[in-house]
Design a protein around this motif. Structure first.
Motif, PDB file in Angstrom:
ATOM      1  N   UNK A   1      65.813   7.773  72.700  1.00  0.00           N
ATOM      2  CA  UNK A   1      66.381   8.350  73.729  1.00  0.00           C
ATOM      3  C   UNK A   1      65.579   7.687  74.803  1.00  0.00           C
ATOM      4  N   UNK A   2      64.822   7.304  74.510  1.00  0.00           N
ATOM      5  CA  UNK A   2      63.554   6.497  75.714  1.00  0.00           C
ATOM      6  C   UNK A   2      62.980   4.985  75.162  1.00  0.00           C
ATOM      7  N   UNK A   3      63.507   4.771  73.757  1.00  0.00           N
ATOM      8  CA  UNK A   3      63.234   3.398  73.518  1.00  0.00           C
ATOM      9  C   UNK A   3      64.812   2.888  72.761  1.00  0.00           C
ATOM     10  N   UNK A   4      65.687   2.989  73.706  1.00  0.00           N
ATOM     11  CA  UNK A   4      66.996   2.080  72.776  1.00  0.00           C
ATOM     12  C   UNK A   4      66.679   0.847  72.112  1.00  0.00           C
ATOM     13  N   UNK A   5      65.467   0.166  72.283  1.00  0.00           N
ATOM     14  CA  UNK A   5      65.634  -1.168  71.009  1.00  0.00           C
ATOM     15  C   UNK A   5      65.666  -0.321  69.426  1.00  0.00           C
ATOM     16  N   UNK A   6      64.840   1.248  70.220  1.00  0.00           N
ATOM     17  CA  UNK A   6      64.988   1.506  68.358  1.00  0.00           C
ATOM     18  C   UNK A   6      66.360   1.749  67.803  1.00  0.00           C
ATOM     19  N   UNK A   7      67.066   2.553  68.733  1.00  0.00           N
ATOM     20  CA  UNK A   7      68.084   2.795  67.901  1.00  0.00           C
ATOM     21  C   UNK A   7      68.903   1.204  67.632  1.00  0.00           C
ATOM     22  N   UNK A   8      68.989   0.436  68.377  1.00  0.00           N
ATOM     23  CA  UNK A   8      69.303  -0.783  68.357  1.00  0.00           C
ATOM     24  C   UNK A   8      69.845  -0.862  66.201  1.00  0.00           C
TER      25      UNK A   8
ATOM     26  N   UNK B   1      95.436  17.454  40.998  1.00  0.00           N
ATOM     27  CA  UNK B   1      94.861  16.664  40.892  1.00  0.00           C
ATOM     28  C   UNK B   1      95.838  15.812  40.191  1.00  0.00           C
ATOM     29  N   UNK B   2      95.778  14.155  41.563  1.00  0.00           N
ATOM     30  CA  UNK B   2      96.676  13.368  40.533  1.00  0.00           C
ATOM     31  C   UNK B   2      96.181  11.957  39.736  1.00  0.00           C
ATOM     32  N   UNK B   3      94.942  11.544  40.555  1.00  0.00           N
ATOM     33  CA  UNK B   3      93.585  11.491  39.619  1.00  0.00           C
ATOM     34  C   UNK B   3      92.133  11.633  41.068  1.00  0.00           C
ATOM     35  N   UNK B   4      91.379  11.630  40.063  1.00  0.00           N
ATOM     36  CA  UNK B   4      90.134  11.853  40.491  1.00  0.00           C
ATOM     37  C   UNK B   4      90.055  10.805  41.084  1.00  0.00           C
ATOM     38  N   UNK B   5      88.564  11.164  42.745  1.00  0.00           N
ATOM     39  CA  UNK B   5      88.292   9.663  42.994  1.00  0.00           C
ATOM     40  C   UNK B   5      86.581   9.562  42.754  1.00  0.00           C
ATOM     41  N   UNK B   6      86.535   8.375  43.336  1.00  0.00           N
ATOM     42  CA  UNK B   6      84.870   8.035  42.307  1.00  0.00           C
ATOM     43  C   UNK B   6      84.163   9.168  43.440  1.00  0.00           C
ATOM     44  N   UNK B   7      83.187   9.426  43.089  1.00  0.00           N
ATOM     45  CA  UNK B   7      82.123  10.408  44.430  1.00  0.00           C
ATOM     46  C   UNK B   7      80.264  10.154  43.956  1.00  0.00           C
ATOM     47  N   UNK B   8      79.969   9.989  45.125  1.00  0.00           N
ATOM     48  CA  UNK B   8      78.437   9.787  45.233  1.00  0.00           C
ATOM     49  C   UNK B   8      77.959  10.385  45.700  1.00  0.00           C
ATOM     50  N   UNK B   9      76.345  10.653  45.819  1.00  0.00           N
ATOM     51  CA  UNK B   9      76.050  11.048  46.844  1.00  0.00           C
ATOM     52  C   UNK B   9      75.740  11.018  48.127  1.00  0.00           C
ATOM     53  N   UNK B  10      75.673  11.947  48.867  1.00  0.00           N
ATOM     54  CA  UNK B  10      75.926  11.331  50.473  1.00  0.00           C
ATOM     55  C   UNK B  10      74.495  11.967  51.004  1.00  0.00           C
ATOM     56  N   UNK B  11      74.051  11.168  51.627  1.00  0.00           N
ATOM     57  CA  UNK B  11      72.813  11.419  52.355  1.00  0.00           C
ATOM     58  C   UNK B  11      72.610  11.866  53.587  1.00  0.00           C
ATOM     59  N   UNK B  12      72.954  13.318  53.672  1.00  0.00           N
ATOM     60  CA  UNK B  12      72.929  13.719  55.246  1.00  0.00           C
ATOM     61  C   UNK B  12      71.795  14.295  55.219  1.00  0.00           C
ATOM     62  N   UNK B  13      70.987  14.647  56.762  1.00  0.00           N
ATOM     63  CA  UNK B  13      70.390  15.465  56.497  1.00  0.00           C
ATOM     64  C   UNK B  13      70.024  15.786  58.641  1.00  0.00           C
ATOM     65  N   UNK B  14      69.246  15.833  58.924  1.00  0.00           N
ATOM     66  CA  UNK B  14      69.143  16.901  60.477  1.00  0.00           C
ATOM     67  C   UNK B  14      68.155  15.489  61.241  1.00  0.00           C
ATOM     68  N   UNK B  15      69.498  14.672  61.905  1.00  0.00           N
ATOM     69  CA  UNK B  15      68.252  13.737  62.830  1.00  0.00           C
ATOM     70  C   UNK B  15      67.135  14.410  63.834  1.00  0.00           C
ATOM     71  N   UNK B  16      65.810  14.125  63.102  1.00  0.00           N
ATOM     72  CA  UNK B  16      65.143  14.879  63.636  1.00  0.00           C
ATOM     73  C   UNK B  16      64.640  15.167  65.274  1.00  0.00           C
ATOM     74  N   UNK B  17      63.702  15.698  65.810  1.00  0.00           N
ATOM     75  CA  UNK B  17      63.691  15.839  67.471  1.00  0.00           C
ATOM     76  C   UNK B  17      62.883  14.651  67.446  1.00  0.00           C
ATOM     77  N   UNK B  18      61.892  13.921  66.745  1.00  0.00           N
ATOM     78  CA  UNK B  18      61.122  12.793  66.936  1.00  0.00           C
ATOM     79  C   UNK B  18      62.237  11.716  67.551  1.00  0.00           C
ATOM     80  N   UNK B  19      63.058  11.672  66.159  1.00  0.00           N
ATOM     81  CA  UNK B  19      63.684  10.465  66.063  1.00  0.00           C
ATOM     82  C   UNK B  19      64.700  10.320  67.597  1.00  0.00           C
ATOM     83  N   UNK B  20      65.719  11.540  68.115  1.00  0.00           N
ATOM     84  CA  UNK B  20      65.998  12.156  69.129  1.00  0.00           C
ATOM     85  C   UNK B  20      65.681  11.034  70.054  1.00  0.00           C
ATOM     86  N   UNK B  21      63.879  12.090  70.354  1.00  0.00           N
ATOM     87  CA  UNK B  21      62.726  11.381  71.734  1.00  0.00           C
ATOM     88  C   UNK B  21      63.160   9.672  71.813  1.00  0.00           C
ATOM     89  N   UNK B  22      62.423   9.318  70.080  1.00  0.00           N
ATOM     90  CA  UNK B  22      62.785   8.145  70.327  1.00  0.00           C
ATOM     91  C   UNK B  22      63.816   6.904  70.652  1.00  0.00           C
TER      92      UNK B  22
END
Length: 495
Positions: free
Chosen positions: A204-211, A181-202
């Motif tokens: 797919x069927x309501x494009x405005x929601x994704x917008x 390591x030459x210089x350490x980076x700043x690291x913050x939490x990654x708020x990563x999660x699976x997209x729910x089936x309900x979100x994917x349905x929404x």
């Protein structure tokens, strides 16, 4: 860019690709754990939204599949010449065209678009003795999947965005991992999660929601500019968040001390990870901060003289950015390349066109990189600007567009003025954002919507324009970017 050109009716179009598939960085970077650090719904084309992302931060393979799908659905593949490495591009003033030389032959075109990308060519440091190392060596962007790391003594050199993703993955199977390591980076939490089936349905069927979801992400990311560019002191709050994240995940006080940067967050790339720190806290990992003095046949010698036996070296040392190789291949009418003229101080009007290089457009040109949001947003703004320029030329009978040197110089001066108080300059670090003169030629110093507004229309008053008939046709309104088809069908626009 090709999809936009085709949608506008342009048929004479060819793309030269040195590899065997589309995808760029998402084709090349297949290392374990590779994923995007921009939320999926923002890291996608506005005219090709994907309602089916599996996670909020998409993995490499999924992004690559998305890009392949877009290329297929937009009928781009038939325009691509794969395994056509461009060796040089030369402006022929007398013929008013570009001559593009590839390993497969020579082509000519009226307009040339360079879409090489900034993070394309891996950078490997010139370390003493590297050529004599008897083990396996590779860069993270050229991952050697045939080399089994199980039980091996592995040295990782570099702690950037790629390393923090692959280190946790390989740590589980290697015998020992030495992280230089030459210089350490700043690291913050990654708020990563699976997209729910309900979100994917929404979505797919309501494009405005994704917008709406996409716009919420966009405006949240825009707020980062306040700390990066406007008020760097705000980044002290980010430092506190990152330190708390480090303290929660690393139990050893001595290791924690090695991992705290001595510069403000954002000065170097701010990274997201939930598993990097825990991986470093494992007994088979050693973080070495003394630097590499020498590489021997079967070992690495650190600056303090300590020699450690290794059989595999993996470089996570980034890419050629300010000295990108593509700049050495594009030559103006006087025979000089972009690099000959500018060195690592490349200037381009609106980050897209360059004085002395007519009918050339740069995608991902100088000062078009975002420090806070999706690069796709900037690329789409450039697409609109290029389309506006080509549309202006087609409507007015112009066959040569070249920015005025004084307009380009004024724009470059504005970029440095807007950067001078940013965290990239005042934050106390040495990063790849700045060139060897300490000038920011990489990032856009402001809100991304400011760049989009600046490039919304073509600005002919900033250009030297040559008319096919000696004068412009009609009184066309500049800035409307839709090309008119038949005239352009005779031209090739390499991207």
């Amino acid at each position: 860019m090709a999809a936009r050109l085709k949608r506008a009716g342009l048929k004479s179009l060819v793309l030269f690709e040195r590899a065997g598939d589309v995808g760029g960085t998402w084709r090349d970077n297949t290392f374990p754990g590779a994923a995007c650090d921009v939320p999926s719904h923002l890291y996608s084309l506005s005219f090709r939204l994907n309602p089916g992302w599996s996670r909020t931060f998409s993995p490499q393979a999924e992004i690559q599949d998305y890009l392949r799908r877009v290329a297929e659905e937009e009928d781009v593949y038939r325009h691509v010449r794969f395994h056509h490495t461009v060796t040089g591009a030369y402006w022929e003033a007398g013929a008013n065209r570009w001559r593009i030389e590839t390993e497969q032959g020579v082509h000519t075109a009226q307009f040339l678009i360079s879409a090489c990308g900034a993070l394309a060519d891996p950078a490997i440091p010139d370390l003493p003795g590297l050529a004599d190392f008897e083990g396996t060596v590779f860069h993270s962007a050229r991952w050697n999947h045939d080399h089994d790391l199980t039980g091996r003594n592995v040295a990782v050199i570099g702690t950037g965005a790629s390393a923090i993703q692959f280190v946790p993955q390989i740590q589980k199977s290697v015998g020992r991992l030495d992280l230089y390591q030459r210089t350490p980076p700043w690291i913050i939490p990654k708020h990563d999660r699976a997209v729910t089936r309900a979100e994917n349905w929404l979505f797919n069927h309501v494009p405005l929601a994704q917008q709406v979801f996409r716009k919420n992400i966009y405006w949240g990311r825009e707020s980062y500019v306040l700390g990066f560019v406007k008020y760097p002191a705000l980044m002290k709050g980010v430092a506190a968040l990152a330190k708390a994240h480090l303290k929660r995940q690393v139990s050893d006080p001595g290791l924690r001390a090695k991992l705290v940067p001595d510069f403000l967050p954002g000065c170097k790339r701010l990274l997201l990870s939930n598993d990097y720190y825990p991986a470093l806290d494992q007994p088979n990992v050693d973080v070495i901060t003394d630097g590499v003095a020498e590489i021997r046949e079967k070992s690495i010698v650190a600056a303090d003289g300590t020699e450690r036996e290794v059989d595999t070296i993996i470089f996570g040392t980034g890419f050629h950015v300010t000295d990108m190789p593509a700049a050495k291949m594009v030559h103006g009418g006087d025979g000089r390349s972009l690099f000959d003229v500018h060195g690592e101080d490349l200037e381009a009007l609106n980050g897209t066109t360059v004085a002395g290089f007519p009918n050339l457009f740069l995608m991902a040109g100088p000062n078009t990189g975002p420090g806070h949001t999706s690069h796709v947003f900037f690329l789409e703004a450039q697409m609109r600007y290029i389309m506006a320029a080509l549309g202006y030329a087609a409507r007015n009978g112009a066959d040569r567009l070249e920015p005025l040197p004084e307009s380009q110089a004024a724009y470059a001066a504005l970029m440095q003025h807007k950067t001078r108080d940013s965290v990239w300059v005042t934050g106390g670090c040495d990063s790849w954002y700045l060139n060897d003169k300490g000038r920011n030629v990489t990032l856009w110093p402001g809100f991304s919507f400011e760049y989009a507004l600046r490039t919304l229309r073509f600005d002919p008053h900033n250009y030297r324009i040559r008319w096919e008939s000696g004068s412009p046709r009609g009184r066309a309104r500049p800035g409307r970017g839709r090309s008119s088809g038949r005239r352009n069908e005779r031209r090739e626009v390499p991207a």
